[in-house]
Scaffold this motif. Structure first.
Motif, PDB file in Angstrom:
ATOM      1  N   LEU A  47       0.839  -1.201   0.000  1.00 50.49           N
ATOM      2  CA  LEU A  47       0.000   0.000   0.000  1.00 50.49           C
ATOM      3  C   LEU A  47       0.873   1.249   0.000  1.00 50.49           C
ATOM      4  O   LEU A  47       1.939   1.277   0.610  1.00 50.49           O
ATOM      5  CB  LEU A  47      -0.907  -0.013   1.234  1.00 50.49           C
ATOM      6  N   ASP A  48       0.412   2.285  -0.689  1.00 48.09           N
ATOM      7  CA  ASP A  48       1.098   3.573  -0.716  1.00 48.09           C
ATOM      8  C   ASP A  48       1.627   3.913   0.683  1.00 48.09           C
ATOM      9  O   ASP A  48       0.852   4.039   1.633  1.00 48.09           O
ATOM     10  CB  ASP A  48       0.106   4.640  -1.175  1.00 48.09           C
ATOM     11  N   PRO A  49       2.943   4.049   0.843  1.00 50.82           N
ATOM     12  CA  PRO A  49       3.509   4.254   2.181  1.00 50.82           C
ATOM     13  C   PRO A  49       3.124   5.570   2.832  1.00 50.82           C
ATOM     14  O   PRO A  49       3.340   5.743   4.035  1.00 50.82           O
ATOM     15  CB  PRO A  49       5.021   4.193   1.935  1.00 50.82           C
ATOM     16  N   SER A  50       2.537   6.490   2.073  1.00 56.11           N
ATOM     17  CA  SER A  50       2.123   7.752   2.680  1.00 56.11           C
ATOM     18  C   SER A  50       0.805   7.620   3.435  1.00 56.11           C
ATOM     19  O   SER A  50       0.449   8.502   4.218  1.00 56.11           O
ATOM     20  CB  SER A  50       1.989   8.842   1.610  1.00 56.11           C
ATOM     21  N   ILE A  51       0.073   6.513   3.213  1.00 52.18           N
ATOM     22  CA  ILE A  51      -1.220   6.319   3.878  1.00 52.18           C
ATOM     23  C   ILE A  51      -1.002   5.777   5.283  1.00 52.18           C
ATOM     24  O   ILE A  51      -0.427   4.700   5.462  1.00 52.18           O
ATOM     25  CB  ILE A  51      -2.122   5.353   3.078  1.00 52.18           C
ATOM     26  N   PRO A  52      -1.449   6.480   6.323  1.00 53.66           N
ATOM     27  CA  PRO A  52      -1.330   5.944   7.687  1.00 53.66           C
ATOM     28  C   PRO A  52      -2.206   4.699   7.836  1.00 53.66           C
ATOM     29  O   PRO A  52      -3.304   4.624   7.262  1.00 53.66           O
ATOM     30  CB  PRO A  52      -1.841   7.085   8.574  1.00 53.66           C
ATOM     31  N   VAL A  53      -1.728   3.733   8.605  1.00 50.79           N
ATOM     32  CA  VAL A  53      -2.453   2.476   8.782  1.00 50.79           C
ATOM     33  C   VAL A  53      -2.501   2.123  10.265  1.00 50.79           C
ATOM     34  O   VAL A  53      -1.494   2.209  10.968  1.00 50.79           O
ATOM     35  CB  VAL A  53      -1.787   1.326   8.000  1.00 50.79           C
ATOM     36  N   VAL A  54      -3.688   1.718  10.729  1.00 54.35           N
ATOM     37  CA  VAL A  54      -3.867   1.215  12.088  1.00 54.35           C
ATOM     38  C   VAL A  54      -4.400  -0.209  11.998  1.00 54.35           C
ATOM     39  O   VAL A  54      -5.445  -0.443  11.381  1.00 54.35           O
ATOM     40  CB  VAL A  54      -4.842   2.087  12.908  1.00 54.35           C
ATOM     41  N   ARG A  55      -3.665  -1.155  12.584  1.00 53.37           N
ATOM     42  CA  ARG A  55      -4.109  -2.542  12.654  1.00 53.37           C
ATOM     43  C   ARG A  55      -4.182  -2.961  14.117  1.00 53.37           C
ATOM     44  O   ARG A  55      -3.523  -2.388  14.969  1.00 53.37           O
ATOM     45  CB  ARG A  55      -3.129  -3.471  11.921  1.00 53.37           C
ATOM     46  N   PHE A  56      -4.973  -3.989  14.400  1.00 54.71           N
ATOM     47  CA  PHE A  56      -5.093  -4.458  15.786  1.00 54.71           C
ATOM     48  C   PHE A  56      -5.391  -5.947  15.802  1.00 54.71           C
ATOM     49  O   PHE A  56      -5.890  -6.521  14.821  1.00 54.71           O
ATOM     50  CB  PHE A  56      -6.204  -3.699  16.513  1.00 54.71           C
ATOM     51  N   ASP A  57      -5.063  -6.574  16.918  1.00 53.70           N
ATOM     52  CA  ASP A  57      -5.440  -7.966  17.158  1.00 53.70           C
ATOM     53  C   ASP A  57      -6.746  -7.992  17.940  1.00 53.70           C
ATOM     54  O   ASP A  57      -6.892  -7.269  18.941  1.00 53.70           O
ATOM     55  CB  ASP A  57      -4.364  -8.683  17.977  1.00 53.70           C
ATOM     56  N   ALA A  58      -7.688  -8.804  17.497  1.00 49.90           N
ATOM     57  CA  ALA A  58      -8.940  -8.968  18.232  1.00 49.90           C
ATOM     58  C   ALA A  58      -8.656  -9.595  19.599  1.00 49.90           C
ATOM     59  O   ALA A  58      -7.609 -10.232  19.804  1.00 49.90           O
ATOM     60  CB  ALA A  58      -9.907  -9.847  17.440  1.00 49.90           C
ATOM     61  N   PRO A  59      -9.539  -9.435  20.574  1.00 49.79           N
ATOM     62  CA  PRO A  59      -9.310 -10.003  21.917  1.00 49.79           C
ATOM     63  C   PRO A  59      -8.984 -11.497  21.871  1.00 49.79           C
ATOM     64  O   PRO A  59      -9.701 -12.282  21.257  1.00 49.79           O
ATOM     65  CB  PRO A  59     -10.642  -9.747  22.626  1.00 49.79           C
ATOM     66  N   GLY A  60      -7.854 -11.849  22.493  1.00 53.10           N
ATOM     67  CA  GLY A  60      -7.444 -13.246  22.545  1.00 53.10           C
ATOM     68  C   GLY A  60      -6.631 -13.709  21.365  1.00 53.10           C
ATOM     69  O   GLY A  60      -6.134 -14.836  21.352  1.00 53.10           O
TER      70      GLY A  60
END
Length: 267
Positions: A47-60
């Motif tokens: 993905l275009d490196p200028s785009i901020p990205v937030v990822r997360f792990d679901a509980p557990g």
């Protein structure tokens, strides 16, 4: 752009979050069932490196603590909103794949002003959907593919379709090289979050511009589901790609530029 991985602690929850800095509105990514944020790394890298990205792990899952109580898509969407508050992030675009696509639909519905654009990948409308075959559903009922690399490779073509039919070893790489083991209890909680849930009543109320990405060979989510969502979402476009359920990562070089172009669109 730099990416930091840290724990966000909110109301007894510990959620592992990866935050890639950039310019403009962040893209919040919601993963599939049983998979940690590492599964989506090939797409993030493309993905275009200028785009901020937030990822997360679901509980557990991955680095996130198991929830003490069962949760729903609605309650998880609220929790993720609080995680964004903690990170001092306001408006976001949201991408959800498979199980995470259900969560993304719920988040967009609950947060019509905060969620500006929506990307739905290899996903459907919940229990009121065109279902997979019984053999596929049986294999999806347990987290074994996330815990046993050899088993993951042996069933990859059957459940994921697309490129996995010719290269089943990819499942071993994608599901295990960067993904910690998922407990049975955490997996069952994720299954429970979607039990009885459907987005059909509120899809026409989602007004955000929406990009629907669907593989032409997806045993888990038959293509008819994407066409149904496209008809119900008033501001949606549908792109069918030549791959299977995990095309977002196995065809990242093709799909990442299309997603970036959509995210740059004028609201």
């Amino acid at each position: 752009m730099t990416e930091t991985i840290h724990d966000v602690r909110i109301g007894g929850h510990k959620i592992r979050v990866a935050h890639r800095e950039g310019t403009g509105r962040p893209l919040l990514m919601c993963n599939g069932i049983g998979a940690s944020l590492g599964l989506l790394q090939p797409f993030v890298d493309a993905l275009d490196p200028s785009i901020p990205v937030v990822r997360f792990d679901a509980p557990g899952v991955g680095g996130s603590r198991l929830s003490r109580y069962p949760y729903t898509f609605a309650s998880l969407a609220r929790l993720i909103g609080r995680v964004l508050d903690h990170l001092e992030i306001g408006e976001v675009d949201v991408l959800g794949i498979s199980w995470g696509g259900g969560l993304a639909q719920q988040f967009a519905f609950q947060n019509p002003r905060r969620c500006k654009r929506l990307v739905l990948v290899s996903t459907a409308t919940g229990w009121m959907m065109v279902p997979a075959g019984l053999d596929v559903l049986a294999k999806m009922a347990t987290p074994r593919r996330h815990r046993d690399p050899q088993y993951a490779a042996s069933i990859a073509g059957t459940i994921y379709g697309g490129r996995m039919r010719a290269e089943p070893g990819l499942a071993r790489t994608l599901l295990h090289d960067h993904t910690p083991l998922t407990s049975r209890r955490a997996y069952l909680m994720q299954l429970g979050a979607g039990t009885g849930w459907t987005s059909l009543p509120f899809l026409p109320l989602i007004r955000q511009p929406t990009l629907i990405l669907a593989g032409d060979d997806d045993p888990i989510i038959p293509l008819a589901n994407a066409r149904m969502m496209h008809r119900l979402l008033p501001h949606s476009e549908l792109h069918v790609y030549e791959d299977g359920h995990l095309g977002l990562v196995t065809a990242a070089d093709e799909l990442a530029p299309r997603v970036a172009k959509f995210l740059r669109g004028v609201d």
